[in-house]
Enzyme design. Structure first.
Site, PDB file in Angstrom:
ATOM      1  N   HIS A 136       0.358  15.188 -15.308  1.00 50.88           N
ATOM      2  CA  HIS A 136      -0.939  14.992 -15.620  1.00 50.88           C
ATOM      3  C   HIS A 136      -1.331  15.469 -16.738  1.00 50.88           C
ATOM      4  O   HIS A 136      -2.208  15.099 -17.426  1.00 50.88           O
ATOM      5  CB  HIS A 136      -1.870  15.533 -14.363  1.00 50.88           C
ATOM      6  CG  HIS A 136      -1.585  16.915 -14.101  1.00 50.88           C
ATOM      7  ND1 HIS A 136      -0.788  17.663 -13.042  1.00 50.88           N
ATOM      8  CD2 HIS A 136      -2.345  18.088 -14.620  1.00 50.88           C
ATOM      9  CE1 HIS A 136      -0.753  18.879 -13.282  1.00 50.88           C
ATOM     10  NE2 HIS A 136      -1.846  19.082 -14.166  1.00 50.88           N
ATOM     11  N   CYS A 194       2.904  16.848  -7.225  1.00 52.67           N
ATOM     12  CA  CYS A 194       2.660  16.948  -8.741  1.00 52.67           C
ATOM     13  C   CYS A 194       3.961  17.549  -9.414  1.00 52.67           C
ATOM     14  O   CYS A 194       4.485  18.542  -8.787  1.00 52.67           O
ATOM     15  CB  CYS A 194       1.435  17.848  -8.686  1.00 52.67           C
ATOM     16  SG  CYS A 194       1.102  18.381 -10.479  1.00 52.67           S
ATOM     17  N   CYS A 216      -2.805  11.982 -10.317  1.00 52.94           N
ATOM     18  CA  CYS A 216      -2.711  11.017 -11.413  1.00 52.94           C
ATOM     19  C   CYS A 216      -1.796   9.574 -11.449  1.00 52.94           C
ATOM     20  O   CYS A 216      -1.800   8.993 -12.017  1.00 52.94           O
ATOM     21  CB  CYS A 216      -2.366  11.530 -12.671  1.00 52.94           C
ATOM     22  SG  CYS A 216      -0.882  12.337 -12.837  1.00 52.94           S
ATOM     23  N   LYS A 245       0.910  -1.020   0.062  1.00 51.08           N
ATOM     24  CA  LYS A 245       0.057  -0.095   0.192  1.00 51.08           C
ATOM     25  C   LYS A 245       0.675   1.257   0.232  1.00 51.08           C
ATOM     26  O   LYS A 245       1.770   1.285   0.876  1.00 51.08           O
ATOM     27  CB  LYS A 245      -1.057   0.149   1.307  1.00 51.08           C
ATOM     28  CG  LYS A 245      -1.815   1.147   1.243  1.00 51.08           C
ATOM     29  CD  LYS A 245      -2.609   1.157   2.725  1.00 51.08           C
ATOM     30  CE  LYS A 245      -3.538  -0.107   2.899  1.00 51.08           C
ATOM     31  NZ  LYS A 245      -4.094   0.194   4.185  1.00 51.08           N
ATOM     32  N   CYS A 250      -0.023  15.233  -6.174  1.00 53.26           N
ATOM     33  CA  CYS A 250      -0.500  14.559  -7.465  1.00 53.26           C
ATOM     34  C   CYS A 250      -1.624  13.449  -7.285  1.00 53.26           C
ATOM     35  O   CYS A 250      -1.690  12.652  -6.222  1.00 53.26           O
ATOM     36  CB  CYS A 250       0.890  13.443  -7.900  1.00 53.26           C
ATOM     37  SG  CYS A 250       0.393  12.371  -9.371  1.00 53.26           S
TER      38      CYS A 250
END
Ligand code: FES
Length: 70
Positions: A49, A45, A36, A17, A34
C-alpha cells in the site's frame, strides 16, 4: 451500474467474488489485512500500500486486528 474502476486488479480474478475466511484462533496476537487490493499476500497486508499511495496520492492502509493488552 458503474463500469470499470475496479479496485481488485489481480486477486482471484477467476472467481465471481473474493471471500476469505480466517479462524480467530489462527490470528495470533496481531494480524494486518490488506485494504488496497495490491498485496501479494492478500488478504494479509505486505506493505505494498505504501508504493500504491506514493504512486497515486491515495492514503489507504491495512486493517490491523490485535489482542487487547490486559
Ligand atoms: Fe494492501 Fe497493505 S498491502 S493495505
Amino acid at each position: 451500474m458503474l463500469k470499470g474502476g475496479h479496485c481488485n486488479l489481480s486477486v482471484k480474478k477467476n472467481e465471481s467474488k473474493v471471500v476469505d475466511s480466517i479462524d480467530m484462533e489462527d490470528l495470533g496476537d496481531k494480524a494486518s489485512f490488506c485494504r488496497c487490493w495490491r498485496s501479494a499476500k492478500f488478504p494479509y497486508c505486505d506493505g505494498t500500500h505504501g508504493k500504491h499511495n506514493t504512486t497515486t496520492g491515495d492514503n489507504v492502509g491495512p486493517l490491523v486486528i490485535k489482542k487487547k493488552e490486559l
